[in-house]
Design a protein around this motif. Structure first.
Motif, PDB file in Angstrom:
ATOM      1  N   GLY A   1       0.758  -1.321   0.202  1.00 39.50           N
ATOM      2  CA  GLY A   1      -0.005  -0.136   0.029  1.00 39.50           C
ATOM      3  C   GLY A   1       0.708   1.241   0.061  1.00 39.50           C
ATOM      4  N   GLY A   2       2.171   1.117  -0.193  1.00 40.38           N
ATOM      5  CA  GLY A   2       2.842   2.357  -0.118  1.00 40.38           C
ATOM      6  C   GLY A   2       3.514   2.666   1.121  1.00 40.38           C
ATOM      7  N   TRP A   3       3.773   1.962   2.265  1.00 45.15           N
ATOM      8  CA  TRP A   3       4.276   2.094   3.342  1.00 45.15           C
ATOM      9  C   TRP A   3       5.505   1.525   3.811  1.00 45.15           C
ATOM     10  N   ARG A   4       6.607   1.999   3.877  1.00 47.21           N
ATOM     11  CA  ARG A   4       7.936   0.961   4.551  1.00 47.21           C
ATOM     12  C   ARG A   4       7.564   0.966   6.012  1.00 47.21           C
ATOM     13  N   ILE A   5       7.867  -0.230   6.445  1.00 47.92           N
ATOM     14  CA  ILE A   5       7.969  -0.464   7.742  1.00 47.92           C
ATOM     15  C   ILE A   5       9.170  -0.458   8.590  1.00 47.92           C
ATOM     16  N   ASP A   6       9.059   0.557   9.427  1.00 52.55           N
ATOM     17  CA  ASP A   6      10.447   0.965  10.256  1.00 52.55           C
ATOM     18  C   ASP A   6      10.798   0.042  11.441  1.00 52.55           C
ATOM     19  N   PHE A   7       9.630  -0.190  11.876  1.00 44.13           N
ATOM     20  CA  PHE A   7       9.533  -0.997  13.267  1.00 44.13           C
ATOM     21  C   PHE A   7       8.446  -1.969  13.307  1.00 44.13           C
ATOM     22  N   LEU A   8       8.641  -3.143  13.887  1.00 45.20           N
ATOM     23  CA  LEU A   8       7.430  -3.988  14.062  1.00 45.20           C
ATOM     24  C   LEU A   8       7.732  -4.553  15.423  1.00 45.20           C
ATOM     25  N   GLY A   9       6.978  -4.452  16.668  1.00 47.41           N
ATOM     26  CA  GLY A   9       7.365  -5.257  17.573  1.00 47.41           C
ATOM     27  C   GLY A   9       6.090  -5.309  18.421  1.00 47.41           C
ATOM     28  N   ARG A  10       6.257  -5.694  19.794  1.00 46.99           N
ATOM     29  CA  ARG A  10       5.043  -6.035  20.616  1.00 46.99           C
ATOM     30  C   ARG A  10       5.057  -4.918  21.763  1.00 46.99           C
ATOM     31  N   THR A  11       3.593  -4.692  21.810  1.00 47.36           N
ATOM     32  CA  THR A  11       3.380  -3.840  23.116  1.00 47.36           C
ATOM     33  C   THR A  11       1.873  -4.192  23.443  1.00 47.36           C
ATOM     34  N   THR A  12       1.439  -3.316  24.589  1.00 46.57           N
ATOM     35  CA  THR A  12      -0.121  -3.688  24.990  1.00 46.57           C
ATOM     36  C   THR A  12      -0.889  -2.495  24.774  1.00 46.57           C
ATOM     37  N   PHE A  13      -2.251  -2.974  24.739  1.00 45.45           N
ATOM     38  CA  PHE A  13      -3.407  -1.941  24.748  1.00 45.45           C
ATOM     39  C   PHE A  13      -4.156  -2.057  25.702  1.00 45.45           C
ATOM     40  N   LEU A  14      -4.378  -0.775  26.326  1.00 49.24           N
ATOM     41  CA  LEU A  14      -5.201  -0.882  27.579  1.00 49.24           C
ATOM     42  C   LEU A  14      -6.754  -0.940  27.394  1.00 49.24           C
ATOM     43  N   GLY A  15      -7.398  -1.747  28.146  1.00 53.08           N
ATOM     44  CA  GLY A  15      -8.866  -1.864  27.780  1.00 53.08           C
ATOM     45  C   GLY A  15      -9.544  -1.731  29.027  1.00 53.08           C
ATOM     46  N   ASN A  16     -10.933  -1.559  28.793  1.00 52.04           N
ATOM     47  CA  ASN A  16     -11.914  -1.474  29.935  1.00 52.04           C
ATOM     48  C   ASN A  16     -12.354  -2.795  30.267  1.00 52.04           C
ATOM     49  N   ALA A  17     -12.053  -3.314  31.388  1.00 50.18           N
ATOM     50  CA  ALA A  17     -12.290  -4.906  31.662  1.00 50.18           C
ATOM     51  C   ALA A  17     -13.687  -5.104  31.735  1.00 50.18           C
ATOM     52  N   SER A  18     -14.597  -3.849  32.150  1.00 52.34           N
ATOM     53  CA  SER A  18     -16.147  -4.171  32.227  1.00 52.34           C
ATOM     54  C   SER A  18     -16.642  -4.420  30.870  1.00 52.34           C
ATOM     55  N   GLY A  19     -15.895  -3.876  30.061  1.00 55.00           N
ATOM     56  CA  GLY A  19     -16.331  -3.913  28.441  1.00 55.00           C
ATOM     57  C   GLY A  19     -16.376  -5.714  27.944  1.00 55.00           C
ATOM     58  N   PHE A  20     -15.604  -6.603  28.662  1.00 53.00           N
ATOM     59  CA  PHE A  20     -15.507  -7.933  28.559  1.00 53.00           C
ATOM     60  C   PHE A  20     -16.349  -8.708  29.242  1.00 53.00           C
ATOM     61  N   SER A  21     -17.040  -8.144  29.834  1.00 56.65           N
ATOM     62  CA  SER A  21     -18.244  -8.979  30.601  1.00 56.65           C
ATOM     63  C   SER A  21     -19.817  -8.847  29.898  1.00 56.65           C
ATOM     64  N   GLY A  22     -19.744  -8.096  28.810  1.00 54.35           N
ATOM     65  CA  GLY A  22     -20.922  -7.937  28.339  1.00 54.35           C
ATOM     66  C   GLY A  22     -21.070  -8.881  27.017  1.00 54.35           C
ATOM     67  N   SER A  23     -21.118  -7.812  25.839  1.00 54.61           N
ATOM     68  CA  SER A  23     -21.294  -8.396  24.569  1.00 54.61           C
ATOM     69  C   SER A  23     -20.081  -9.200  24.096  1.00 54.61           C
ATOM     70  N   PHE A  24     -18.607  -8.868  24.433  1.00 59.54           N
ATOM     71  CA  PHE A  24     -17.759  -9.706  24.266  1.00 59.54           C
ATOM     72  C   PHE A  24     -17.395 -10.765  25.197  1.00 59.54           C
ATOM     73  N   GLY A  25     -17.987 -10.985  26.230  1.00 60.05           N
ATOM     74  CA  GLY A  25     -17.568 -11.892  27.287  1.00 60.05           C
ATOM     75  C   GLY A  25     -18.650 -12.851  27.630  1.00 60.05           C
ATOM     76  N   LYS A  26     -20.092 -12.736  27.262  1.00 53.87           N
ATOM     77  CA  LYS A  26     -20.761 -13.505  27.522  1.00 53.87           C
ATOM     78  C   LYS A  26     -21.727 -14.105  26.399  1.00 53.87           C
ATOM     79  N   LEU A  27     -21.009 -14.318  25.328  1.00 50.35           N
ATOM     80  CA  LEU A  27     -21.881 -14.608  24.054  1.00 50.35           C
ATOM     81  C   LEU A  27     -22.467 -16.160  24.308  1.00 50.35           C
ATOM     82  N   PRO A  28     -23.863 -16.143  24.234  1.00 50.55           N
ATOM     83  CA  PRO A  28     -24.265 -17.453  24.339  1.00 50.55           C
ATOM     84  C   PRO A  28     -23.891 -18.538  23.352  1.00 50.55           C
ATOM     85  N   ASP A  29     -24.297 -19.864  23.543  1.00 55.17           N
ATOM     86  CA  ASP A  29     -23.984 -20.896  22.679  1.00 55.17           C
ATOM     87  C   ASP A  29     -24.420 -20.734  21.242  1.00 55.17           C
TER      88      ASP A  29
END
Length: 265
Positions: free
Chosen positions: A191-219
């Motif tokens: 797409g026209g982009w030169r990668i200068d660095f690719l590594g590992r890090t973390t993303f800060l999330g709201n824990a409560s958000g994973f107890s609803g739509s993303f955390g309790k999907l029914p069978d």
């Protein structure tokens, strides 16, 4: 357990704009899922990794926050003197971002846009930040996105991406999409982009958000997903059920790739 071992999930279970609009309206992201208790990425502050970039002087000129969501990254940058445009597919998300900017007393241009097209934006931005948008696109969407960003930026523009990886942070895995590093290495240069660095890090999330739509999907919902995706979401939900009672600040760290790239002319 899912009974769709290899196929793609139905459109209603993919990250189309409607699913995000539903979340911002307080509705279930997917049909049959419970309503969200919180937005998983709404931590009411800028992402720590973005704050580091700003402190290091890495963000120059007109900054595009693409997939800006509720606008906290853009608002933080504006409060530090940057000219910022925030774009997102969700009209409700943009409306709430504008309200947050007004409350913060800063000026940010927020608008609704398709990140795979960026219609109306040509050679405008010097810096792009992508804080958890890339992994929401499918392969074709990522290719279109990289090309759209190239058109919307100036020569020498910098691109900073944070997207979910296959790693874990103390046993916590990404809830859904995990991008392979090899995919990033293929897509961005094409797409026209030169990668200068690719590594590992973390993303800060709201824990409560994973107890609803993303955390309790029914069978019944999990059964419509490919087995690998359903199993990933089940593992995430099981881990969240254990650690949520132990979290004091309501925030969790999710595994991510960090990408620094430069626009090739």
């Amino acid at each position: 357990m899912a009974d769709n071992p290899t196929g793609s999930p139905p459109k209603s279970l993919t990250h189309d704009p409607e699913s995000y609009e539903n979340l911002y309206r307080g509705k279930p992201a997917f049909p049959g899922a419970p309503a969200p208790e919180a937005i998983p990425w709404d931590v009411r502050q800028a992402q720590p990794r973005l704050m580091e970039l700003e402190a290091l002087g890495a963000l120059k000129g007109h900054v595009l926050d693409v997939g800006c969501g509720l606008g906290d990254n853009a608002i933080y940058l504006a409060s530090h003197g940057h000219t910022v445009t925030g774009l997102d597919s969700s009209p409700t998300g943009i409306e709430q971002a504008r309200a947050r900017a007004a409350d913060a007393g800063v000026q940010v241009h927020f608008d609704v846009a398709d990140a795979t097209r960026l219609t109306g934006y040509e050679a405008e931005f010097d810096t792009v930040i992508d804080s958890a948008l890339y992994h929401c696109l499918d392969h074709a969407g990522r290719n279109a996105y990289a090309a759209a960003l190239h058109r919307a930026t100036k020569p020498g523009a910098r691109l900073f991406i944070y997207c979910f990886s296959d790693d874990s942070v103390n046993g916590v895995i990404a809830p859904m999409e995990a991008v392979q590093a090899s995919e990033i290495r293929d897509t961005l240069p094409s797409g026209g982009w030169r990668i200068d660095f690719l590594g590992r890090t973390t993303f800060l999330g709201n824990a409560s958000g994973f107890s609803g739509s993303f955390g309790k999907l029914p069978d019944s919902v999990l059964a419509q997903m490919p087995s690998e995706l359903a199993q990933r979401m089940q593992r995430m939900a099981e881990r969240m059920a254990v650690i949520l009672p132990l979290i004091d600040d309501g925030r969790i760290h999710l595994p991510c790739h960090v990408v620094h790239a430069t626009r090739m002319d």
